[in-house]
Design an enzyme around this catalytic site. Structure first.
Site, PDB file in Angstrom:
ATOM      1  N   ILE A  53      35.588 -33.149   0.396  1.00 39.99           N
ATOM      2  CA  ILE A  53      35.660 -33.935   1.622  1.00 39.99           C
ATOM      3  C   ILE A  53      34.375 -33.700   2.409  1.00 39.99           C
ATOM      4  O   ILE A  53      34.137 -32.618   2.938  1.00 39.99           O
ATOM      5  CB  ILE A  53      36.883 -33.534   2.462  1.00 39.99           C
ATOM      6  N   GLY A  54      33.535 -34.732   2.473  1.00 41.93           N
ATOM      7  CA  GLY A  54      32.273 -34.625   3.175  1.00 41.93           C
ATOM      8  C   GLY A  54      32.356 -35.141   4.595  1.00 41.93           C
ATOM      9  O   GLY A  54      33.422 -35.528   5.086  1.00 41.93           O
TER      10      GLY A  54
ATOM     11  N   ASP B 240      30.688 -26.947   1.187  1.00 45.78           N
ATOM     12  CA  ASP B 240      29.930 -27.776   0.255  1.00 45.78           C
ATOM     13  C   ASP B 240      28.660 -27.071  -0.217  1.00 45.78           C
ATOM     14  O   ASP B 240      28.263 -27.183  -1.380  1.00 45.78           O
ATOM     15  CB  ASP B 240      29.588 -29.122   0.890  1.00 45.78           C
TER      16      ASP B 240
END
Length: 219
Positions: free
Chosen positions: A7-8, A97
């Site tokens: 999920i960015g 991330d």
């Protein structure tokens, strides 16, 4: 089979893997119950999942996945065990991330010193040296730069990434496009040259949604 949810800041990337290869991947705006149900209806053999998020909502998605699989990992730089050392001074602020990319890069190239350039909402330049994540830098991403020019000036229009390569623009739109694209190009080229001089066993990885614009610009 495995489900990977990344999920960015702007979008979520979804991958289904049979451990050795990717069998399905897609990009979506958000991950909700209906979307998750559709994934498991298509791939009922998925029995494990991992979720990483830059938005802080990994736990919500993990809770939804627990209805379907026997094991869910919410990837957290503070607590999730990883096979490389983490030398970041403030691991509680490190984006999942960034560390996940460092682990993946090291897994692919364990004998190299690695620079990872992730072209997303933000551009992150991170380093794995001697099998350890040592840190990196963060700057505005390509689209973020275009938006900043449109939002913080009175007359400049909102422009978008382009494959066109010009020395200079002959219209205002071209000037903005080339200014942002060539600015990022020169910025990353500087990192590449400095890293290449300092590391003999080097590996440089481009990733992220806007990486496709720079693989030809930067050798």
């Amino acid at each position: 089979m495995y489900l990977i949810v990344d999920i960015g800041n702007s979008r979520s990337k979804i991958v289904v893997s049979d451990r050795y290869s990717v069998v399905y991947d897609t990009v979506v705006e958000s991950v909700d119950k209906d979307f998750i149900a559709s994934i498991f209806s298509g791939y009922p053999a998925i029995d494990r999942a991992i979720v990483a998020s830059t938005r802080g909502d990994a736990q919500v998605v993990c809770a939804m996945l627990q209805e379907y699989v026997s094991k869910v990992v919410c990837f957290d730089p503070k607590s999730t065990p990883v096979p490389i050392a983490n030398r970041y001074n403030t691991p509680h602020t490190l984006g999942a991330d960034r560390l996940a990319a460092a682990v993946g890069a090291w897994a692919m190239y364990p004998d190299s010193d690695i620079m990872i350039v992730d072209f997303g909402t933000a551009i992150t330049i991170d380093y794995v040296i001697g099998g350890a994540f040592v840190g990196g830098n963060i700057s505005p991403g390509v689209t973020t730069r275009f938006r900043a020019l449109a939002d913080y000036t009175a007359c400049l229009p909102l422009c978008h990434p382009t494959d066109q390569e010009l020395e200079y623009g002959r219209t205002t739109i071209e000037a903005i496009e080339q200014g942002v694209m060539r600015g990022v190009e020169h910025e990353i080229r500087g990192y590449v040259e400095a890293f290449s001089k300092e590391n003999e066993r080097k590996c440089i990885i481009f990733t992220g949604g806007d990486a496709k614009y720079f693989v030809k610009r930067i050798k």
